[in-house]
Design a protein around this motif. Structure first.
Motif, mmCIF file in Angstrom:
data_model
loop_
_atom_site.group_PDB
_atom_site.id
_atom_site.type_symbol
_atom_site.label_atom_id
_atom_site.label_comp_id
_atom_site.label_asym_id
_atom_site.label_seq_id
_atom_site.Cartn_x
_atom_site.Cartn_y
_atom_site.Cartn_z
ATOM 1 N N GLY A 140 -6.545 5.106 -0.112
ATOM 2 C CA GLY A 140 -7.597 4.091 -0.267
ATOM 3 C C GLY A 140 -7.418 2.904 -1.188
ATOM 4 O O GLY A 140 -8.107 2.144 -1.314
ATOM 5 N N THR A 141 -6.040 3.106 -1.859
ATOM 6 C CA THR A 141 -5.626 1.670 -2.870
ATOM 7 C C THR A 141 -5.589 0.573 -1.995
ATOM 8 O O THR A 141 -5.260 0.396 -0.947
ATOM 9 C CB THR A 141 -4.167 2.488 -3.473
ATOM 10 N N THR A 142 -5.444 -0.452 -3.074
ATOM 11 C CA THR A 142 -5.113 -1.887 -2.495
ATOM 12 C C THR A 142 -3.549 -2.166 -2.756
ATOM 13 O O THR A 142 -2.991 -2.180 -3.923
ATOM 14 C CB THR A 142 -6.128 -2.654 -3.048
ATOM 15 N N ALA A 182 -13.781 -3.339 -22.090
ATOM 16 C CA ALA A 182 -15.276 -3.930 -21.644
ATOM 17 C C ALA A 182 -15.582 -2.434 -21.059
ATOM 18 O O ALA A 182 -17.028 -2.144 -21.011
ATOM 19 C CB ALA A 182 -14.952 -4.777 -20.582
ATOM 20 N N GLY A 183 -15.110 -1.731 -20.350
ATOM 21 C CA GLY A 183 -15.483 -0.490 -19.548
ATOM 22 C C GLY A 183 -15.855 0.660 -20.730
ATOM 23 O O GLY A 183 -16.937 1.164 -20.560
ATOM 24 N N ARG A 184 -15.156 0.709 -21.769
ATOM 25 C CA ARG A 184 -15.286 1.844 -22.716
ATOM 26 C C ARG A 184 -16.427 1.375 -23.759
ATOM 27 O O ARG A 184 -17.509 2.033 -24.185
ATOM 28 C CB ARG A 184 -14.211 1.887 -23.739
ATOM 29 N N ARG A 185 -16.676 0.162 -24.126
ATOM 30 C CA ARG A 185 -17.563 -0.570 -24.944
ATOM 31 C C ARG A 185 -18.957 -0.800 -24.451
ATOM 32 O O ARG A 185 -20.117 -0.344 -24.933
ATOM 33 C CB ARG A 185 -16.889 -1.774 -25.615
ATOM 34 N N TYR A 186 -18.851 -1.357 -23.102
ATOM 35 C CA TYR A 186 -20.130 -1.779 -22.403
ATOM 36 C C TYR A 186 -20.622 -1.151 -21.140
ATOM 37 O O TYR A 186 -21.604 -1.090 -20.712
ATOM 38 C CB TYR A 186 -20.068 -3.280 -22.464
ATOM 39 N N GLY A 187 -19.384 -0.174 -20.669
ATOM 40 C CA GLY A 187 -19.848 0.584 -19.469
ATOM 41 C C GLY A 187 -19.802 -0.326 -18.196
ATOM 42 O O GLY A 187 -20.413 -0.052 -17.273
ATOM 43 N N VAL A 188 -18.964 -1.580 -18.429
ATOM 44 C CA VAL A 188 -18.763 -2.222 -17.066
ATOM 45 C C VAL A 188 -17.761 -1.526 -16.148
ATOM 46 O O VAL A 188 -16.772 -1.123 -16.793
ATOM 47 C CB VAL A 188 -18.090 -3.630 -17.769
ATOM 48 N N PRO A 189 -18.029 -1.558 -15.071
ATOM 49 C CA PRO A 189 -17.001 -0.638 -13.910
ATOM 50 C C PRO A 189 -15.727 -1.318 -14.168
ATOM 51 O O PRO A 189 -15.505 -2.650 -13.919
ATOM 52 C CB PRO A 189 -17.796 -0.895 -12.758
ATOM 53 N N THR A 190 -14.621 -0.724 -14.163
ATOM 54 C CA THR A 190 -13.257 -1.012 -13.988
ATOM 55 C C THR A 190 -12.628 -0.999 -12.957
ATOM 56 O O THR A 190 -12.873 0.125 -12.308
ATOM 57 C CB THR A 190 -12.454 -0.537 -15.384
ATOM 58 N N THR A 191 -11.593 -1.496 -12.481
ATOM 59 C CA THR A 191 -10.910 -1.253 -11.254
ATOM 60 C C THR A 191 -9.265 -2.047 -11.467
ATOM 61 O O THR A 191 -9.207 -2.954 -12.285
ATOM 62 C CB THR A 191 -11.475 -1.975 -10.343
ATOM 63 N N GLY A 192 -8.409 -1.601 -10.805
ATOM 64 C CA GLY A 192 -7.128 -2.142 -10.833
ATOM 65 C C GLY A 192 -6.001 -1.291 -10.357
ATOM 66 O O GLY A 192 -6.251 0.039 -10.040
ATOM 67 N N THR A 193 -5.113 -1.943 -9.509
ATOM 68 C CA THR A 193 -3.911 -1.055 -9.088
ATOM 69 C C THR A 193 -2.509 -1.282 -9.568
ATOM 70 O O THR A 193 -2.074 -0.586 -10.323
ATOM 71 C CB THR A 193 -4.011 -1.423 -7.512
ATOM 72 N N ALA A 194 -1.913 -2.490 -9.220
ATOM 73 C CA ALA A 194 -0.619 -2.715 -9.277
ATOM 74 C C ALA A 194 -0.393 -4.227 -9.481
ATOM 75 O O ALA A 194 -0.764 -4.927 -8.581
ATOM 76 C CB ALA A 194 0.413 -2.041 -8.498
ATOM 77 N N ALA A 195 0.640 -4.774 -10.138
ATOM 78 C CA ALA A 195 1.086 -6.023 -10.140
ATOM 79 C C ALA A 195 2.331 -6.073 -9.358
ATOM 80 O O ALA A 195 3.098 -5.196 -8.952
ATOM 81 C CB ALA A 195 1.141 -6.775 -11.454
ATOM 82 N N HIS A 196 3.026 -7.447 -9.288
ATOM 83 C CA HIS A 196 4.444 -7.722 -8.525
ATOM 84 C C HIS A 196 5.352 -7.041 -9.349
ATOM 85 O O HIS A 196 6.297 -6.409 -8.555
ATOM 86 C CB HIS A 196 4.640 -9.192 -8.643
ATOM 87 N N SER A 197 5.167 -6.611 -10.785
ATOM 88 C CA SER A 197 6.263 -6.012 -11.413
ATOM 89 C C SER A 197 6.758 -4.529 -10.784
ATOM 90 O O SER A 197 7.896 -4.163 -11.077
ATOM 91 C CB SER A 197 6.027 -6.202 -12.813
ATOM 92 N N ALA A 227 9.326 1.619 -0.919
ATOM 93 C CA ALA A 227 9.681 2.581 -2.045
ATOM 94 C C ALA A 227 8.309 2.280 -2.916
ATOM 95 O O ALA A 227 7.719 3.425 -3.427
ATOM 96 C CB ALA A 227 10.885 2.564 -2.804
ATOM 97 N N ALA A 228 8.249 0.970 -3.319
ATOM 98 C CA ALA A 228 7.245 0.775 -4.092
ATOM 99 C C ALA A 228 5.630 1.103 -3.495
ATOM 100 O O ALA A 228 4.873 1.900 -4.268
ATOM 101 C CB ALA A 228 6.996 -0.711 -4.634
ATOM 102 N N PHE A 229 5.416 0.857 -2.241
ATOM 103 C CA PHE A 229 4.248 1.065 -1.544
ATOM 104 C C PHE A 229 3.971 2.607 -1.374
ATOM 105 O O PHE A 229 2.977 2.993 -1.828
ATOM 106 C CB PHE A 229 4.270 0.534 -0.314
ATOM 107 N N GLN A 230 5.109 3.174 -1.155
ATOM 108 C CA GLN A 230 4.813 4.746 -1.093
ATOM 109 C C GLN A 230 4.816 5.380 -2.252
ATOM 110 O O GLN A 230 3.812 6.302 -2.614
ATOM 111 C CB GLN A 230 6.296 5.354 -0.561
ATOM 112 N N THR A 280 4.686 -10.423 -2.439
ATOM 113 C CA THR A 280 5.961 -10.343 -3.288
ATOM 114 C C THR A 280 6.970 -10.925 -2.560
ATOM 115 O O THR A 280 7.774 -11.803 -3.041
ATOM 116 C CB THR A 280 6.260 -9.048 -3.632
ATOM 117 N N TYR A 281 7.472 -10.349 -1.304
ATOM 118 C CA TYR A 281 8.462 -11.013 -0.475
ATOM 119 C C TYR A 281 7.755 -11.815 0.875
ATOM 120 O O TYR A 281 7.549 -13.089 0.555
ATOM 121 C CB TYR A 281 9.517 -9.987 -0.153
#
Length: 437
Positions: A226-228, A189-204, A214-217, A233-234
């Motif tokens: 500035g990440t989220t 959707a970002g590539r095709r239409y220019g909708v701003p994209t966002t994301g960081t990480a999942a539980h995996s 260790a995961a947070f670091q 998870t625990y």
């Protein structure tokens, strides 16, 4: 590998569209001037208004609506239509006019959202592709509008790609953005239409590492303070302590995805403030809909991530729109209104014109539909139908930003009860003027 004919949209239709053309060619009626109208007889139960979305995608589909050799050979080999119809389809180019509500506009029962003026054969073949686009996209935009309305300025993130068909996911992200969502997780959707994209990480990502620290670091090292960080998870309090310890008071945000979100948000806000991370945002996810968002407004939530309920229309996965012949050329060359009159599925014949009646305070008070001629504008009313196609040529395509602006201003002029989530009737009435001779 490229599928033959994949660039064409001509087969995104129903079998009977082409058999109607075949029969109309044989009867001599195929070239009769006709007017088709796309509209919704009613809103989904309890909804106060709908939102038009899909106009830009429909125009893209219209431009690619060509029967190439690949499509024609397939139709011929399967015996769908006869050779005369195959020859007609080979030369198909829409040459008529199309009018429609601007993308992002609100609508009500009976609003003539799309008007197609052409020959019968040219217009009828567009029925299915038009309905499939407008029914889906308008359903998503209408649900998204309810969500952004109750969020009241707090950002909403579209993240439903894993809960629907891959192409529906892209269209949903586009429709949600029109209705006020801030960003999407969907990269196409970002590539095709220019909708701003966002994301960081999942539980995996957390589970991949030896421990949460260790995961947070690793995430902070890669994406910055500035990440989220996903903190449920625990143990949430322990995760928040670790997150602030590693990132410091400038930690961008924490995300909650389970449990009692309102209670947890309050507890996490207090903990973050105590640790000095007063500017760290709290993002909540987990099967949210407009009702959950309304309840969470009482808490210190800064943003909402919405998935399943959004991409399935939050209980109304289709806008319930139909595409009907409302006028056609008579034997003497005059245009006459026609309409279906069966029980519970009546239509109103005649070419429609629409305006939004605005009162002296700038509030919408009625959807006024003229039949045969334009309703009189008393000076501050808004004409709703805009030209989209003239003589087969697509005019200015609506930009995503213009549709987003249209949505915002259209909702703002509705009566205040439009944002109520309680079940009710359309927030303004639809008024039909007498048909002109």
């Amino acid at each position: 590998m490229t599928t033959p004919g994949a660039a064409s949209t001509a087969l995104l239709t129903d079998h009977y569209e082409l058999t109607m053309i075949q029969a109309a060619l044989q009867s001599g009626a195929a070239n009769r001037s006709s007017v088709f109208e796309l509209f919704a007889r009613r809103l989904p139960e309890g909804r106060r208004y709908g939102v038009v979305a899909g106009t830009g995608r429909f125009l893209d589909a219209l431009e690619k609506f060509r029967f190439t050799d690949a499509e024609l050979e397939g139709l011929k080999s399967r015996g769908v239509v006869d050779d005369t119809t195959i020859n007609w389809l080979a030369n198909y180019r829409f040459a008529g006019d199309i009018w429609g509500y601007a993308e992002g506009e609100t609508y009500f029962p009976g609003s003539p959202l799309l008007i197609v003026e052409s020959t019968f054969a040219e217009g009828v073949v567009l029925e299915t592709v038009a309905l499939s686009i407008f029914n889906h996209d308008s359903a998503i935009a209408s649900a998204a509008s309810r969500m952004t309305g109750v969020a009241d300025g707090r950002p909403c993130i579209e993240m439903g790609s894993r809960r629907t068909h891959e192409e529906s996911a892209v269209a949903s992200a586009r429709a949600a953005y029109i209705a006020g969502f801030a960003t999407t997780s969907n990269l196409e959707a970002g590539r095709r239409y220019g909708v701003p994209t966002t994301g960081t990480a999942a539980h995996s990502f957390t589970l991949l590492h030896d421990d949460e620290r260790a995961a947070f670091q690793a995430q902070i090292d890669s994406l910055g303070v500035g990440t989220t960080l996903l903190v449920d998870t625990y143990d949430v309090p322990e995760a928040v302590r670790t997150a602030v310890e590693l990132a410091g008071p400038d930690l961008g945000g924490v995300r909650l995805d389970s449990g009692d979100l309102l209670v947890q948000a309050r507890e996490v806000r207090a903990q973050l403030d105590e640790l000095g991370a007063t500017n760290t945002k709290i993002v909540v996810t987990s099967d949210l809909d407009e009702y959950a968002i309304a309840a969470l407004q009482a808490g210190p939530v800064d943003a909402y991530g919405v998935g399943t309920q959004l991409v399935t229309g939050s209980g109304a996965p289709t806008a319930g729109m139909v595409y009907k012949l409302v006028a056609r050329e008579d034997g003497d060359g005059t245009m006459v209104g026609v309409a279906k009159a069966s029980k519970n599925k009546t239509s109103i014949g005649g070419r429609k014109y629409a305006l939004r009646r605005i009162d002296s305070h700038g509030r919408a008070e009625a959807e006024v539909i003229g039949i045969g001629e334009r309703p009189t504008n008393d000076g501050n009313d808004r004409e709703l139908l805009v030209p989209l196609v003239r003589g087969g040529e697509i005019l200015d395509r609506p930009t995503l930003d213009s549709a987003r602006t249209r949505h915002s201003s259209s909702v703002a002029e509705l009566p205040r009860k439009a944002k109520q989530l309680s079940r009710g009737e359309a927030v303004i009435p639809t008024v039909y003027l007498d048909e002109q001779p």
